[in-house]
Motif scaffolding. Structure first.
Motif, short mmCIF file in Angstrom:
data_model
loop_
_atom_site.label_atom_id
_atom_site.label_comp_id
_atom_site.label_asym_id
_atom_site.label_seq_id
_atom_site.Cartn_x
_atom_site.Cartn_y
_atom_site.Cartn_z
N VAL A 247 -5.25 71.39 8.76
CA VAL A 247 -5.69 72.77 8.95
C VAL A 247 -7.06 72.76 9.62
CG1 VAL A 247 -6.23 74.97 7.84
CG2 VAL A 247 -4.44 73.49 6.87
N ARG A 248 -7.17 73.44 10.74
CA ARG A 248 -8.46 73.59 11.43
C ARG A 248 -9.17 74.81 10.85
NH1 ARG A 248 -12.72 75.02 13.57
NH2 ARG A 248 -13.42 74.37 15.65
N PHE B 41 -8.72 69.68 5.79
CA PHE B 41 -9.49 70.78 6.36
C PHE B 41 -10.53 70.20 7.32
CE2 PHE B 41 -8.18 72.79 2.27
CZ PHE B 41 -7.45 73.83 2.82
N ASP B 42 -10.31 70.41 8.62
CA ASP B 42 -11.21 69.86 9.63
C ASP B 42 -12.23 70.91 10.05
OD1 ASP B 42 -12.34 68.12 11.39
OD2 ASP B 42 -10.70 68.16 12.85
N GLU B 43 -13.37 70.43 10.57
CA GLU B 43 -14.50 71.30 10.96
C GLU B 43 -14.93 72.16 9.78
OE1 GLU B 43 -15.96 70.67 13.58
OE2 GLU B 43 -14.47 69.67 14.83
N VAL C 176 -8.70 66.64 1.82
CA VAL C 176 -9.57 65.85 2.68
C VAL C 176 -10.45 66.81 3.46
CG1 VAL C 176 -9.69 64.13 4.52
CG2 VAL C 176 -7.79 64.07 2.89
N TYR C 177 -11.76 66.71 3.26
CA TYR C 177 -12.73 67.54 3.96
C TYR C 177 -13.32 66.74 5.11
CZ TYR C 177 -12.57 70.13 -0.48
OH TYR C 177 -12.17 70.80 -1.59
N VAL C 178 -13.24 67.28 6.32
CA VAL C 178 -13.75 66.60 7.51
C VAL C 178 -14.74 67.53 8.21
CG1 VAL C 178 -13.16 65.50 9.70
CG2 VAL C 178 -11.56 65.37 7.77
#
Length: 404
Positions: A160-161, A221-223, A254-256
């Motif tokens: 997910v962006r 979860f990216d950005e 996962v937090y990115v």
């Protein structure tokens, strides 16, 4: 690889397949641009067009290899308590509707944990995350395994962006959009999300139900820093939503993101690492021009020269490259691409110190302020650019050691 008896008896794990390890993992993560030596004779326009291929170049750092293994461990460990989705529940677990399966069980023993990846802008966080996600099936239909008793469609990893507007409601809707795209449901979940009230509690519960329904192994979860950068809401409100996700969804997360997102988890590195029960990986910029991994990455780029007079990567060029990029891979990428572009357009057809410097001076103006601050080497200057550095990972400049 020998599988444990627990893993063997759990279809949610066995059908993931084996995750690559060691040299096999390195081979998958190491990417070079598509390049043919005969392409140097092609037209200027074609050769400039080929430069876009360089965006696929990637050299994995040790931190990313560790992140890959932590990621896989998180997914598999999260499925261990959920074998009851397959075994011993019969049709009472869910009811059927066209194309969608809903859980009717009030509670499922799903273990929650999270993994955190934070690093400098342009360090390859999104690239490595998508490569890892690609190692898992898009989805697994367990209809045959359960002999029709439970029509379970398992999604090992859902990427997910995070929305750029920083809205928590938009984050939930981005989740449902990603779910629709994965299952090709033509907006089923997205339309439901639009009809729900603008309540974070309602969205959290809806996300929890979807995770159980489709046996989602991990949410990525990216950005993630966008939730803080754009929302202008109190950190407490964002943290409360994160706690709600962990308590309600209880699926590994996962937090990115870049370093600013760390402030959402705590005021110090220890707090952030405790918040990431599955592990935390922090990626600093490369410390010097003679760093072994940095040199290997530069070599991978330098091998793709579409100029008619290819040059050798000398120690002097290595130092200049680092000076113009300050150890940030994306900055090096921009300078290298613009330098080849300039060499081809001008007819000089060679990468040398003057071409690299001119490319930086005249075609990479957006980098000047940041590079100058990082090159200055003082903590106050460096930490003014929060997306690029952080006190927990930034090394003390050599000339500053021993000084107050």
């Amino acid at each position: 690889m020998r599988k444990s008896s627990l893993a063997t008896s759990n279809p949610l794990i066995t059908h993931l397949g084996d995750f690559p390890r060691g040299d096999a993992l390195t081979k998958i993560l190491f990417r070079r641009a598509e390049y043919g030596i005969n392409e140097r004779t092609h037209s200027k326009e074609d050769r400039i067009g080929y430069l876009s291929r360089l965006s696929s170049t990637f050299y994995p750092r040790p931190e990313y290899l560790r992140y890959s293994m932590l990621f896989d461990r998180l997914v598999r460990a999260g499925y261990e308590p959920r074998r009851n989705l397959i075994e011993g529940n019969g049709p009472s677990l869910c009811e059927r509707s066209p194309g969608i399966v809903y859980n009717t069980a009030k509670t499922l023993p799903i273990d929650g944990s999270c993994l955190l990846l934070a690093g400098a802008t342009g360090s390859g966080k999104t690239y490595i995350t998508k490569l890892i996600c690609a190692q898992y099936p898009e989805y697994i239909d367990h209809g045959q395994i359960t002999k029709g008793r439970i029509q379970l469609v398992q999604i090992p990893v859902l990427y997910v962006r995070c929305p750029s507007n920083g809205s928590l409601i938009s984050l939930g809707r981005a989740f449902f959009l990603a779910l629709d795209e994965r299952l090709q449901l033509h907006g089923f979940y997205s339309k439901r999300a639009e009809k729900t009230s603008a309540s974070t509690e309602d969205l959290s519960q809806a996300m929890s139900q979807a995770c159980k329904t489709h046996a989602i192994g991990a949410l990525v979860f990216d950005e993630f820093q966008d939730l803080m950068d754009a929302s202008h809401k109190s950190s407490r409100g964002i943290i409360n939503f994160l706690l709600s996700l962990r308590d309600t969804i209880k699926v590994p997360i996962v937090y990115v993101g870049t370093f600013p997102m760390l402030s959402l988890f705590g005021n110090d590195g220890r707090s952030a690492r405790r918040s990431a029960a599955g592990g935390a990986v922090l990626i600093a910029r490369f410390p010097s021009h003679d760093d072994e991994i940095w040199m290997a990455m530069c070599d991978a780029y330098w091998a793709a020269q579409w100029t008619k007079k290819p040059s050798k990567l000398t120690p002097q060029l290595r130092k200049l490259i680092y000076s113009l990029s300050q150890g940030i891979p994306d900055y090096f990428h921009q300078v290298f691409v613009r330098a080849q572009e300039l060499a081809i357009e001008s007819g000089h057809e060679r990468l040398d110190e003057d071409t690299l410097q001119d490319a930086f001076d005249y075609r990479c103006q957006a980098l000047h302020t940041t590079v100058a601050a990082l090159a200055k080497g003082t903590r106050s200057e460096i930490h003014a650019f929060r997306d690029l550095s952080h006190p927990w990972v930034e090394p003390v400049p050599r000339r500053a050691r021993g000084t107050k």
